[in-house]
Design an enzyme around this catalytic site. Structure first.
Site, mmCIF file in Angstrom:
data_model
loop_
_atom_site.group_PDB
_atom_site.id
_atom_site.type_symbol
_atom_site.label_atom_id
_atom_site.label_comp_id
_atom_site.label_asym_id
_atom_site.label_seq_id
_atom_site.Cartn_x
_atom_site.Cartn_y
_atom_site.Cartn_z
ATOM 1 N N ILE B 14 -6.147 -4.952 6.027
ATOM 2 C CA ILE B 14 -6.621 -5.839 4.963
ATOM 3 C C ILE B 14 -5.775 -7.099 4.900
ATOM 4 O O ILE B 14 -6.284 -8.200 4.721
ATOM 5 C CB ILE B 14 -6.557 -5.131 3.589
ATOM 6 C CG1 ILE B 14 -7.385 -3.847 3.606
ATOM 7 C CG2 ILE B 14 -6.992 -6.064 2.464
ATOM 8 C CD1 ILE B 14 -8.871 -4.056 3.705
ATOM 9 N N ARG B 37 -7.650 6.056 1.948
ATOM 10 C CA ARG B 37 -6.281 5.909 1.445
ATOM 11 C C ARG B 37 -5.841 4.451 1.567
ATOM 12 O O ARG B 37 -5.925 3.871 2.649
ATOM 13 C CB ARG B 37 -5.306 6.783 2.256
ATOM 14 C CG ARG B 37 -5.599 8.275 2.196
ATOM 15 C CD ARG B 37 -5.149 8.887 0.886
ATOM 16 N NE ARG B 37 -5.446 10.317 0.849
ATOM 17 C CZ ARG B 37 -6.290 10.883 -0.025
ATOM 18 N NH1 ARG B 37 -6.932 10.143 -0.931
ATOM 19 N NH2 ARG B 37 -6.492 12.187 -0.018
ATOM 20 N N GLU B 38 -5.352 3.905 0.454
ATOM 21 C CA GLU B 38 -4.795 2.545 0.462
ATOM 22 C C GLU B 38 -3.309 2.659 0.774
ATOM 23 O O GLU B 38 -2.559 3.290 0.028
ATOM 24 C CB GLU B 38 -4.994 1.891 -0.908
ATOM 25 C CG GLU B 38 -6.465 1.790 -1.293
ATOM 26 C CD GLU B 38 -6.685 1.504 -2.784
ATOM 27 O OE1 GLU B 38 -7.852 1.527 -3.211
ATOM 28 O OE2 GLU B 38 -5.692 1.289 -3.502
ATOM 29 N N ARG B 64 13.094 -10.068 -10.389
ATOM 30 C CA ARG B 64 12.129 -9.351 -9.559
ATOM 31 C C ARG B 64 10.735 -9.741 -10.001
ATOM 32 O O ARG B 64 10.266 -9.329 -11.057
ATOM 33 C CB ARG B 64 12.341 -7.838 -9.717
ATOM 34 C CG ARG B 64 13.637 -7.342 -9.087
ATOM 35 C CD ARG B 64 13.722 -7.630 -7.612
ATOM 36 N NE ARG B 64 14.646 -6.728 -6.908
ATOM 37 C CZ ARG B 64 14.772 -6.717 -5.584
ATOM 38 N NH1 ARG B 64 14.089 -7.576 -4.824
ATOM 39 N NH2 ARG B 64 15.608 -5.869 -5.020
ATOM 40 N N ALA B 76 21.073 -4.361 -2.199
ATOM 41 C CA ALA B 76 20.022 -3.801 -1.359
ATOM 42 C C ALA B 76 19.311 -4.920 -0.624
ATOM 43 O O ALA B 76 19.417 -6.085 -1.001
ATOM 44 C CB ALA B 76 19.028 -3.022 -2.217
ATOM 45 N N PRO B 114 6.026 7.311 -2.374
ATOM 46 C CA PRO B 114 5.243 7.961 -1.309
ATOM 47 C C PRO B 114 3.745 8.041 -1.588
ATOM 48 O O PRO B 114 2.966 8.267 -0.665
ATOM 49 C CB PRO B 114 5.862 9.367 -1.231
ATOM 50 C CG PRO B 114 6.532 9.580 -2.553
ATOM 51 C CD PRO B 114 7.006 8.216 -2.986
ATOM 52 N N GLY B 115 3.341 7.826 -2.829
ATOM 53 C CA GLY B 115 1.920 7.873 -3.135
ATOM 54 C C GLY B 115 1.118 6.734 -2.536
ATOM 55 O O GLY B 115 -0.081 6.860 -2.322
ATOM 56 N N GLU B 140 19.860 -20.202 0.149
ATOM 57 C CA GLU B 140 19.925 -21.125 -1.006
ATOM 58 C C GLU B 140 18.843 -20.819 -2.045
ATOM 59 O O GLU B 140 18.929 -21.274 -3.186
ATOM 60 C CB GLU B 140 19.795 -22.586 -0.535
ATOM 61 C CG GLU B 140 18.464 -22.902 0.095
ATOM 62 C CD GLU B 140 18.279 -24.413 0.361
ATOM 63 O OE1 GLU B 140 18.849 -25.228 -0.376
ATOM 64 O OE2 GLU B 140 17.547 -24.750 1.316
ATOM 65 N N GLU B 142 18.147 -17.685 -2.987
ATOM 66 C CA GLU B 142 18.433 -16.392 -3.618
ATOM 67 C C GLU B 142 19.387 -16.603 -4.783
ATOM 68 O O GLU B 142 20.380 -17.321 -4.667
ATOM 69 C CB GLU B 142 19.087 -15.429 -2.609
ATOM 70 C CG GLU B 142 18.084 -14.634 -1.798
ATOM 71 C CD GLU B 142 18.766 -13.457 -1.090
ATOM 72 O OE1 GLU B 142 18.752 -12.351 -1.639
ATOM 73 O OE2 GLU B 142 19.299 -13.672 0.010
#
Lengths: 183, 183
Positions: B14, B37-38, B64, B76, B114-115, B140, B142
């Site tokens: 997609i 399943r997507e 975020r 992270a 995981p879904g 620059e 971030e």
């Protein structure tokens, strides 16, 4: 909670699915630069730390197509539109495990993949479990195996990655600490 | 780990983005029924539980966009193609916090959602931290604030949801238990 806010100047819907939506947001950064953000919209979910009177943690094993493998998780499921998380939590616990709970307590919520998705999991603790005699069946297209393991065994399963799921790993550690004595 | 396998009969791409891909898989279920399943494909990520010599946990605050808020997380970042997770972990720790670490240990990996997504986070523990004098700069574009908190304060931040991120909540509990004495 708006520190370093990225202001949206345009949202481009890409896909509107049964479970997820994908959109691209054009944003203006704090330094005035522009960028694009790929965002997955998800309805949110619940997960249940269910503990039997014998002190065992209730787990389910199911196939997760995204990972192309079956994994072991605490019972969990998506929110239906407008549904209170505790209603979802009771239903998913019953459908996936056949257990109801006299004691059902909200523990906390957290984001699972804040870098690209808005999924939030509402985490509950269920105690004083009882088997439901005429339980609502799983959807005929859902396949789930039930496991009940001691806290010691669950800890070992996290350490050797038989438990390979963030919310479940959190649940096991939380039980190990009886965190903040909320249980 | 193939219990209840869902066999793919067709994959429909997609969207192929900078960070995520979206595809729809037609699958055959164990009972012979068919379903869709997507699936979100993600390159995977690392996260670092970094502890200073004074016993403080190193955290970063950043905006975020998916959540439309800033949240507090352990350092992270996404894996680059073909990159070993420990290389990513060292780079992200340095870029986001200015710290290097004499001791860098793989703890475990887990799936975050995981879904619907295949994102896996590789979790490391960094100790014997040192400040890098001429550290590689953040991009620059971030924007990250650094926090160093005691384990007690981090525990309180999980309890009151100032820490609202699954991997970070796991990290705090793991530190609280010094789980399996791997630290």
């Amino acid at each position: 909670m708006k520190k370093f806010e990225e202001k949206t100047t345009k949202t481009t819907p890409i896909y509107d699915g049964k479970i997820v939506k994908l959109q691209i947001d054009d944003v203006t950064l704090p330094n005035g630069h522009v960028a694009k953000r790929e965002i997955i919209k998800h309805p949110g979910a619940v997960a249940v730390i269910a503990v039997t009177d014998a002190g065992k943690l209730v787990l389910v094993e199911q196939y997760r197509k995204a990972l192309e493998r079956s994994i072991i998780e605490i019972p969990a499921g998506k929110l239906e539109p407008g549904e209170e998380p505790i209603v979802t939590a009771r239903r998913e616990l019953e459908e996936e495990t056949g257990y109801g709970a006299q004691s059902f307590t909200f523990l906390q919520a957290f984001a699972t993949s804040p870098g690209f998705a808005d999924e939030i999991i509402h985490l509950f603790v269920a105690k004083e479990l009882y088997k439901i005699e005429n339980k609502a069946d799983l959807d005929e297209d859902e396949f789930v195996d039930l496991l009940e393991v001691s806290l010691e065994e669950a800890g070992q399963m996290v350490a050797d990655e038989r438990i390979f799921d963030a919310k479940t790993a959190f649940a096991v550690l939380w039980l190990a600490t009886q965190y903040e004595n909320k249980l």
